[in-house]
Design a protein around this motif. Structure first.
Motif, short mmCIF file in Angstrom:
data_model
loop_
_atom_site.label_atom_id
_atom_site.label_comp_id
_atom_site.label_asym_id
_atom_site.label_seq_id
_atom_site.Cartn_x
_atom_site.Cartn_y
_atom_site.Cartn_z
N ASN A 54 -4.09 -3.52 -7.34
CA ASN A 54 -3.64 -2.17 -6.97
C ASN A 54 -4.17 -1.19 -8.02
O ASN A 54 -4.47 -1.56 -9.15
CB ASN A 54 -2.11 -2.09 -6.95
CG ASN A 54 -1.49 -3.05 -5.96
OD1 ASN A 54 -1.49 -2.83 -4.75
ND2 ASN A 54 -0.96 -4.16 -6.49
N TYR A 85 -2.75 -1.26 -2.64
CA TYR A 85 -2.19 0.09 -2.69
C TYR A 85 -2.79 0.87 -3.86
O TYR A 85 -3.08 0.31 -4.92
CB TYR A 85 -0.68 0.06 -2.87
CG TYR A 85 0.09 -0.49 -1.69
CD1 TYR A 85 0.32 0.31 -0.57
CD2 TYR A 85 0.59 -1.79 -1.71
CE1 TYR A 85 1.04 -0.19 0.51
CE2 TYR A 85 1.30 -2.29 -0.63
CZ TYR A 85 1.52 -1.48 0.48
OH TYR A 85 2.23 -1.97 1.54
N ARG A 118 1.51 1.01 -6.44
CA ARG A 118 2.49 0.02 -5.98
C ARG A 118 3.69 0.04 -6.90
O ARG A 118 3.57 -0.21 -8.11
CB ARG A 118 1.89 -1.39 -5.94
CG ARG A 118 2.87 -2.39 -5.31
CD ARG A 118 2.30 -3.80 -5.26
NE ARG A 118 3.19 -4.67 -4.51
CZ ARG A 118 4.31 -5.21 -5.00
NH1 ARG A 118 4.67 -4.97 -6.26
NH2 ARG A 118 5.07 -5.98 -4.24
N ALA A 127 -8.65 1.44 0.71
CA ALA A 127 -7.50 0.60 0.34
C ALA A 127 -7.19 -0.37 1.46
O ALA A 127 -7.28 -0.02 2.65
CB ALA A 127 -6.29 1.48 0.05
N SER A 133 -4.15 -1.62 2.03
CA SER A 133 -2.82 -1.36 2.58
C SER A 133 -2.46 0.12 2.66
O SER A 133 -1.65 0.50 3.50
CB SER A 133 -1.76 -2.09 1.74
OG SER A 133 -2.00 -3.49 1.73
N THR A 183 0.79 3.91 -0.91
CA THR A 183 1.88 3.36 -1.70
C THR A 183 2.82 2.57 -0.80
O THR A 183 2.78 2.70 0.43
CB THR A 183 2.66 4.48 -2.41
OG1 THR A 183 3.66 3.93 -3.26
CG2 THR A 183 3.29 5.45 -1.43
N ASN A 184 3.67 1.77 -1.42
CA ASN A 184 4.61 0.94 -0.66
C ASN A 184 6.00 1.56 -0.58
O ASN A 184 6.93 0.93 -0.09
CB ASN A 184 4.72 -0.45 -1.31
CG ASN A 184 5.26 -0.38 -2.73
OD1 ASN A 184 4.80 0.44 -3.52
ND2 ASN A 184 6.22 -1.24 -3.05
#
Length: 483
Positions: A412, A446, A449, A472, A474, A477-478
């Motif tokens: 990340n 991400y 993260r 990216a 994913s 951000t998560n």
């Protein structure tokens, strides 16, 4: 006016001019700046190199602006630059001063850096339109004076002594005997040895160590028997390129540290300013603010090639200490409180084997702003797989640009962790990310993260929508994004 009268006036004027010349001598040549620009490579890798120019003023008047121009051969290009304003026309490059480094006083120097893709070197260098070697230093013509009776005058001492050094022994002596307000100036050259100081400056009179980029500090150590916890000890060489120990209020500017165990270490040395230095080819970390070296600043500097011996232990910038090392470095109530440290406008990478910046637990309220992270070469060892790992509290991380490309291991862009410590802090909480630009190279998950979610409910981390990400796996951000 009659001819006789005009002749008398002219004669009187001539006599007066002679009298002035005899009394004051022939007027001195007008003061002028005399700039030179010196090129030096700071690191070389397959397919490119890092370098810098040092602009020095050999004249007797300040220069109020500078422009360095040169040509690069086909197939070679400047990919990044800092501490200057860059313009380009084909293979011709022009670098003018930034807003903060345009004035170069007599005997002073400033520098800017470049990263180059390709192996070709600059040619045809000029500074302010003249050859980069600089104009010839002129000597005023001898003056004619009359002999006067001696007079007694009182000259006040300079505001802060200047110590010029050109050898390793002179530098070691200057560090050992430094006093508040002193300026230690390095000449260009290579300095090999153990360079450490325990002398403190003050807020009103900091101590300065400065030099051009081609003033290079190298420590070939370590050697001797190390103490249980690192502290300057007779008979032991730490291997650190430059070590401030119990030495607050120092400013380090312009020079290079390379080929040492660690680069620059500040132990119990708050209010340290590191400005425009280059650190590369270091066995472990490049710059470490340790033992509560709070309220310090790292800015306008370049870090490449760290972790050459043990890749997971090759951070670019290390803020504080892991709690497992607080027994040695926890000098503030058992904690390494490297609080309020600012990391500003630096270029970190490529081939920084661990994180470009590692923010340790127990540190508070730092600022990480305006930096450029080149993730090539991150090792992935010892969880080194991001540009920044944040375990501190209340940090502002903004306006940074990060990229990643092969080779390396990348998870990340920015990672966040909560680490349990005693005394208990909300480690990894209350941090803010805004306006960061991330290119994960199609590898990282991400850009940011956040792993400290439930543990930071009372002091959450915030990721603003002004952050952007490309390539990216994913996304940004998560956690939910804050507008």
């Amino acid at each position: 006016m009659s001819p006789r009268t005009r002749h008398a006036v002219l004669l009187g004027t001539a006599v007066a001019a002679v009298a002035v010349a005899l009394a004051g001598g022939v007027s001195a040549q007008a003061a002028a700046a005399n700039l030179s620009a010196t090129f030096a490579q700071t690191s070389v890798w397959t397919g490119g190199y890092g370098a810098g120019y040092t602009i020095a003023n050999r004249g007797d008047a300040p220069a109020t602006g500078w422009t360095v121009e040169f040509d690069l051969p086909a197939g070679t290009a400047v990919s990044n630059s800092w501490n200057s304003v860059e313009t380009r026309s084909g293979q011709h490059y022009k670098f003018s001063n930034a807003g903060f480094n345009g004035t170069v006083g007599p005997g002073a120097s400033v520098s800017f850096g470049i990263t180059v893709a390709g192996s070709g070197l600059p040619a045809g260098c000029t500074v302010n339109g003249l050859p980069c070697a600089g104009g010839q230093v002129t000597t005023p013509p001898p003056t004619t004076t009359t002999t006067r009776p001696p007079t007694t005058t009182t000259t006040p001492p300079p505001a802060g002594d200047t110590v010029n050094v050109s050898t390793a022994a002179q530098l070691q002596a200057a560090l050992a005997n430094a006093v508040p307000g002193q300026a230690i100036k390095l000449a260009a050259g290579t300095y090999r040895g153990s360079f450490v100081t325990t002398k403190a400056g003050t807020a009103a009179k900091p101590i300065t160590l400065s030099g051009p980029a081609n003033a290079v500090l190298i420590n070939d150590g370590p050697s001797g028997d190390a103490p249980d916890c690192p502290t300057p000890t007779p008979g032991w060489d730490s291997g650190y390129g430059l070590w401030l120990s119990g030495a607050p209020y120092w400013t380090l500017a312009g020079f290079t540290v390379q080929e040492s165990k660690k680069g620059i270490v500040a132990d119990n040395s708050p209010h340290t300013t590191i400005d425009g230095v280059t650190v590369h080819h270091i066995d472990e970390e490049a710059i470490h603010f340790r033992r509560s070296s709070a309220d310090s600043v790292l800015k306008n500097s370049t870090i490449t090639y760290t972790g050459l011996v043990q890749p997971g232990y090759g951070e670019g910038v290390y803020l504080g200490s892991a709690n497992s090392n607080w027994a040695c470095h926890g000098n503030s109530g058992g904690v390494d409180r490297g609080d309020r440290i600012q990391v500003l406008d630096n270029h970190i990478g490529p081939f920084v084997a661990a994180e470009p910046i590692d923010v340790k637990e127990g540190t508070f309220d730092g600022v990480i702003r305006g930096n450029t992270f080149d993730g090539r070469g991150i090792s992935g060892e010892n969880s080194a797989d991001s540009w920044i790992d944040v375990k501190g509290i209340g940090y502002t991380i903004e306006d940074n640009t990060g990229t990643f490309a092969s080779p390396g291991v990348f998870a990340n862009g920015y990672e966040n962790h909560n680490t349990s410590t005693s005394p208990s802090f909300d480690n990894g909480c209350g941090n803010v990310w805004r306006n960061n630009k991330s290119d994960l190279g199609g590898v990282g998950a991400y850009a940011i993260r956040i792993s400290s979610v439930s543990k930071c409910a009372a002091n959450p981390n915030v990721v603003y929508a002004s952050n952007t990400v490309t390539n990216a796996e994913s996304g940004l951000t998560n956690i939910p994004v804050t507008p």
